[in-house]
Write a protein that holds these residues in place. Structure first.
Motif, short mmCIF file in Angstrom:
data_model
loop_
_atom_site.label_atom_id
_atom_site.label_comp_id
_atom_site.label_asym_id
_atom_site.label_seq_id
_atom_site.Cartn_x
_atom_site.Cartn_y
_atom_site.Cartn_z
N VAL A 309 75.21 -34.02 35.00
CA VAL A 309 75.33 -32.84 34.14
C VAL A 309 74.87 -33.18 32.72
O VAL A 309 74.11 -32.44 32.10
N VAL A 310 75.32 -34.33 32.22
CA VAL A 310 74.91 -34.76 30.87
C VAL A 310 73.40 -34.93 30.82
O VAL A 310 72.73 -34.52 29.86
N PHE A 311 72.86 -35.51 31.88
CA PHE A 311 71.41 -35.74 31.96
C PHE A 311 70.65 -34.41 31.86
O PHE A 311 69.73 -34.28 31.06
N CYS A 313 71.77 -31.52 30.66
CA CYS A 313 71.97 -30.90 29.35
C CYS A 313 71.09 -31.56 28.30
O CYS A 313 70.52 -30.90 27.42
N ALA A 314 70.95 -32.90 28.38
CA ALA A 314 70.14 -33.62 27.41
C ALA A 314 68.69 -33.15 27.48
O ALA A 314 68.09 -32.77 26.46
N ALA A 315 68.12 -33.14 28.70
CA ALA A 315 66.72 -32.76 28.84
C ALA A 315 66.51 -31.32 28.38
O ALA A 315 65.60 -31.01 27.60
N ALA A 316 67.39 -30.41 28.85
CA ALA A 316 67.23 -28.99 28.51
C ALA A 316 67.36 -28.78 27.01
O ALA A 316 66.59 -28.02 26.41
N SER A 317 68.33 -29.46 26.36
CA SER A 317 68.52 -29.25 24.92
C SER A 317 67.32 -29.72 24.13
O SER A 317 66.88 -29.05 23.19
N MET A 318 66.79 -30.89 24.50
CA MET A 318 65.64 -31.41 23.74
C MET A 318 64.46 -30.46 23.84
O MET A 318 63.83 -30.11 22.84
N ALA A 341 68.34 -29.60 19.44
CA ALA A 341 67.51 -30.72 19.92
C ALA A 341 68.19 -32.05 19.64
O ALA A 341 68.17 -32.96 20.48
N HIS A 342 68.82 -32.17 18.45
CA HIS A 342 69.50 -33.41 18.12
C HIS A 342 70.67 -33.65 19.07
O HIS A 342 70.94 -34.80 19.44
N ALA A 343 71.35 -32.56 19.47
CA ALA A 343 72.43 -32.71 20.47
C ALA A 343 71.84 -33.29 21.74
O ALA A 343 72.46 -34.13 22.40
N GLY A 344 70.61 -32.85 22.06
CA GLY A 344 69.94 -33.40 23.25
C GLY A 344 69.70 -34.89 23.12
O GLY A 344 69.98 -35.66 24.04
N TYR A 345 69.22 -35.34 21.95
CA TYR A 345 68.98 -36.78 21.76
C TYR A 345 70.27 -37.56 21.93
O TYR A 345 70.31 -38.63 22.54
N LEU A 346 71.36 -37.00 21.34
CA LEU A 346 72.64 -37.68 21.44
C LEU A 346 73.07 -37.81 22.91
O LEU A 346 73.56 -38.86 23.33
N LEU A 347 72.84 -36.73 23.67
CA LEU A 347 73.24 -36.76 25.08
C LEU A 347 72.37 -37.72 25.88
O LEU A 347 72.82 -38.28 26.89
N VAL A 348 71.11 -37.94 25.45
CA VAL A 348 70.29 -38.97 26.10
C VAL A 348 70.99 -40.31 25.97
O VAL A 348 71.12 -41.07 26.94
N GLY A 349 71.49 -40.60 24.76
CA GLY A 349 72.21 -41.85 24.55
C GLY A 349 73.43 -41.93 25.44
O GLY A 349 73.69 -42.96 26.06
N VAL A 350 74.19 -40.82 25.52
CA VAL A 350 75.40 -40.82 26.35
C VAL A 350 75.03 -41.05 27.82
O VAL A 350 75.65 -41.88 28.51
N ALA A 351 74.01 -40.33 28.30
CA ALA A 351 73.64 -40.44 29.72
C ALA A 351 73.17 -41.85 30.04
O ALA A 351 73.59 -42.44 31.03
N ALA A 352 72.30 -42.40 29.18
CA ALA A 352 71.74 -43.72 29.49
C ALA A 352 72.82 -44.78 29.48
O ALA A 352 72.88 -45.62 30.39
N SER A 353 73.71 -44.74 28.49
CA SER A 353 74.68 -45.83 28.41
C SER A 353 75.83 -45.65 29.39
O SER A 353 76.61 -46.57 29.59
N SER A 354 75.94 -44.45 30.01
CA SER A 354 77.00 -44.28 31.01
C SER A 354 76.50 -44.60 32.40
O SER A 354 77.25 -44.48 33.36
N ALA A 355 75.21 -44.98 32.53
CA ALA A 355 74.63 -45.16 33.86
C ALA A 355 75.45 -46.15 34.69
O ALA A 355 75.62 -45.97 35.87
N SER A 356 75.97 -47.18 34.04
CA SER A 356 76.78 -48.15 34.76
C SER A 356 77.63 -48.88 33.72
O SER A 356 77.23 -48.95 32.56
N PRO A 357 78.79 -49.40 34.13
CA PRO A 357 79.67 -50.01 33.12
C PRO A 357 79.00 -51.13 32.32
O PRO A 357 79.40 -51.39 31.19
N GLU A 358 77.99 -51.79 32.91
CA GLU A 358 77.38 -52.91 32.18
C GLU A 358 76.66 -52.45 30.92
O GLU A 358 76.39 -53.25 30.03
N PHE A 359 76.32 -51.15 30.84
CA PHE A 359 75.65 -50.65 29.64
C PHE A 359 76.63 -50.02 28.67
O PHE A 359 76.23 -49.30 27.77
N PHE A 360 77.91 -50.28 28.87
CA PHE A 360 78.93 -49.60 28.07
C PHE A 360 78.67 -49.72 26.58
O PHE A 360 78.80 -48.76 25.82
#
Lengths: 566, 102
Positions: A309-311, A313-318, A341-360
């Motif tokens: 869902v975050v993914f 929202c990020a793409a659509a917002s940007m 659009a900036h909310a979209g960039y922020l959500l890119v960061g959230v989506a990417a770093s939540s991909a797996s706990p190692e990227f926390f």
């Protein structure tokens, strides 16, 4: 039966133990701001009519600086685990957002005197409303329980509804306030229903216990039981996320943004597009990373979950934010779409770093980006709030025509903020975007999942499109001919000067020396309280890396000092 | 004798919530919109209390109180904003609040 009752009573008693003195430190930044707001109400009610209220701006800004400084003092005195019987956290993550909210609030109150002179509306309520909202944002970032989170959300939002309707004589301001209020209350209702469903499934409102209970329920060996509560969990999670998405103005919950930003007073928009977004992002990270941490709920590689869902929202917002912003004629409206659009960039960061706990720890990209975004956006709205045309503040591109040459200071500052927002080096916005997109690419490379690289590509391409409308502001300021008949003015009070130069300095500093802020963001993620054991291991590694880096730096400094001079 | 169970209360709350959501989407009068939002908040309260009673846990009751308090604060601000709009438009019809659509 009786023993059961007794145990319940005893556990209730255990909950009522008074907090220890160190726990009260968690309240300090928020308490300073709230008390200050009350003092402002008192001072304002004794205000002599006919004199200006500029001193209130300085007064609030100094108080906010004090609150921010108290958060900085607390930086190394954080506590492990929640305080006040599981209601708040005192960790660096919360303190980082406290500093950010104080910064945004302080810059916004300092811009107010100029704007009030332009619109002839010198009222003391403005300062009080901003301060209460800052207090809400601070507690929202520190919330450890759905209850504190919800109350802080409302404490943050209700003053902002009032700020939107601040211009009493302007019908458009009333309209903006109505739209913001109805949709804000609606989204709060949706979020509350989500919280009530999650409470029903887990039997608790504490984020950590929700996280623990949810993973027990999901991994229930009885498939019928897991399925029955699974639907409730999905609906609850989506409803809670929609509440946050509304506050950060992410597509598809962005409809209110352009209208509200256009109708509201400019300094208040600078505040509401940064501090409110920061508070909502902080609370969203807390909820997603503590309560909904389980890999099954997360989705991504394990099926469908909130990550997807975050993914989306990020793409659509940007894409939507940047494309629609190009077509705008009104600068405030353009900045509203760019904030989507900036909310979209922020959500890119959230989506990417939540991909797996190692990227926390990659979540620090989001924190750093929020800092750069705050400096650039509050500054841009600050320039809009000091320029006037025909007795009212500037709004459209035509209003700005030729003002860059007429008022060089405003022109240069606007250029700086626009370049930063567009992501041009060496300004803060560039480093923030670079950091977020490179994190997404790194996650894509490490996991072999192309979609994250694709998301970064969409982000880069859409931010290139974004450069067009940011530069269009400068084109109309410098290359369009000024309207000779129009009566333009620039009201540069001393407080506005302080605010604008501070945001300009910050934008430059974050672009040229980002190390300090990045380290702070990294430390906040390392100190983030409440996640599961897997994530805590990652945090421990991050802590060791930071220590090693510090030692290396310290030893290199010793070597440098030891070298004989000349 | 009919005994209402957990499911009945939850269904009632869900129906009330949906009526509220539907009302916000279709109604045009600002006051009615506001009442629909309040309806949503009340159905949230009903859900909380139901689960609270079902689980013999006080958290839900406490949450219900806070929701009521916040709803009261929201009502104070919301009615002031609607009044503010009425002074300018001489109407509380949200269809007429269209000055910001460029």
């Amino acid at each position: 039966m009786l023993s059961n009752l007794l145990i319940t009573q005893f556990s209730t008693l255990a909950l009522l133990t008074p907090p220890v003195a160190a726990e009260y430190m968690a309240l300090v930044p928020g308490a300073i701001v709230s008390v200050l707001a009350l003092i402002i109400i008192l001072v304002d009610s004794f205000h002599r009519p006919g004199t200006r209220r500029d001193y209130l701006a300085y007064f609030s800004a100094i108080g906010l600086a004090l609150a921010g400084f108290s958060a900085y003092v607390l930086w190394d005195n954080t506590l492990a685990g929640p305080v006040f019987n599981g209601m708040l956290y005192l960790d660096k993550f919360g303190l980082f957002f406290a500093i950010l909210a104080c910064l945004a609030g302080g810059l916004a109150v300092l811009q107010a005197p100029s704007y009030m002179r332009l619109v002839r509306m010198d009222r003391g309520e403005y300062y009080m409303l901003v301060l209460f909202s800052v207090a809400g944002a601070i507690f929202m970032a520190n919330a450890a329980d759905m209850l504190t989170l919800f109350i802080a959300l409302e404490v943050m939002s209700i003053p902002v509804y009032c700020l939107a309707g601040y211009l009493r004589r302007d019908g458009r301001s009333a309209e903006a306030a109505l739209k913001y209020f109805i949709l804000g209350a609606f989204s709060a209702g949706l979020m509350l229903y989500g919280i009530s469903l999650i409470y029903g499934v887990t039997g608790t409102t504490s984020l950590e216990f929700i996280g623990r209970n949810l993973s027990i329920i999901i991994h229930d060996p009885d498939p019928a039981g897991a399925l029955a509560s699974g639907n409730l969990i999905t609906v609850g999670m989506l409803l809670i996320f929609s509440g946050f998405a509304f506050k950060i103005a992410a597509v598809p919950f962005h409809i209110w943004t352009p209208d509200v930003y256009t109708g509201s007073p400019a300094p208040a928009v600078g505040y509401m597009s940064t501090a409110v977004k920061a508070g909502a992002i902080a609370a969203m990270l807390r909820v997603l990373l503590i309560a909904f941490e389980d890999p099954v709920l997360r989705g991504g590689f394990n099926g469908f979950g909130w990550l997807d869902v975050v993914f989306f929202c990020a793409a659509a917002s940007m894409v939507l934010g940047n494309v629609v912003a190009i077509m705008q004629k009104n600068v405030k409206r353009m900045l509203a779409y760019s904030s989507i659009a900036h909310a979209g960039y922020l959500l890119v960061g959230v989506a990417a770093s939540s991909a797996s706990p190692e990227f926390f720890l990659h979540h620090d990209t989001v924190l750093f980006y929020l800092a750069t975004y705050t400096a650039g956006t509050v500054g841009a709205f600050g320039v809009l709030s000091i320029l006037g045309k025909n007795g009212r503040p500037v709004e459209t591109y035509d209003d700005l025509a030729g003002l860059g040459l007429k008022y060089p200071v405003a022109g240069v500052l606007m250029g700086l903020f626009m370049f930063s927002s567009a992501g041009v080096p060496p300004f803060g916005g560039f480093v923030g975007k670079l950091y977020i997109f490179s994190s997404a690419v790194q996650v894509g490379n490490t996991t072999g999942e192309f979609s994250f690289i694709g998301l970064a590509l969409v982000g880069v391409l859409s931010s290139v499109a974004g450069a067009y409308y940011y530069l269009k502001v400068l084109v109309s300021m410098y290359m369009k001919k000024a309207d000779e008949k129009a009566d333009t003015e620039m009201v540069m009070t001393s407080s506005a000067k302080v605010s604008l130069f501070a945001s300009a300095l910050l934008t430059l500093a974050l672009g040229i020396f980002p190390g300090f802020a990045i380290e702070m963001a990294r430390e906040s993620m390392v100190d983030f309280q409440g996640p599961s054991a897997t994530t805590q291991k990652v945090q421990e590694q991050g802590r060791q890396q930071l220590e090693e880096m510090r030692q290396k730096e310290a030893s290199s400094r010793v070597v440098a000092d030891g070298v004989p001079q000349g | 004798m009919f005994e209402p169970t957990l499911t009945h209360y939850l269904i009632l709350a869900a129906i009330t919530f949906c009526i509220g959501v539907f009302g916000v989407m279709v109604r045009r009068n600002a006051i009615t919109l506001f009442m629909c939002v309040e309806l949503m908040l009340n159905s949230v309260n009903l859900t909380f209390i139901t689960f609270s009673k079902y689980r013999v846990d006080m958290d839900g009751h406490i949450f219900g109180f806070f929701v009521m308090a916040v709803a009261a604060a929201e009502a104070a601000v919301g009615l002031a904003i609607i009044l503010h709009l009425f002074r300018h438009k001489r109407s509380v019809d949200v269809e007429r609040a269209d000055a910001l659509q460029l």
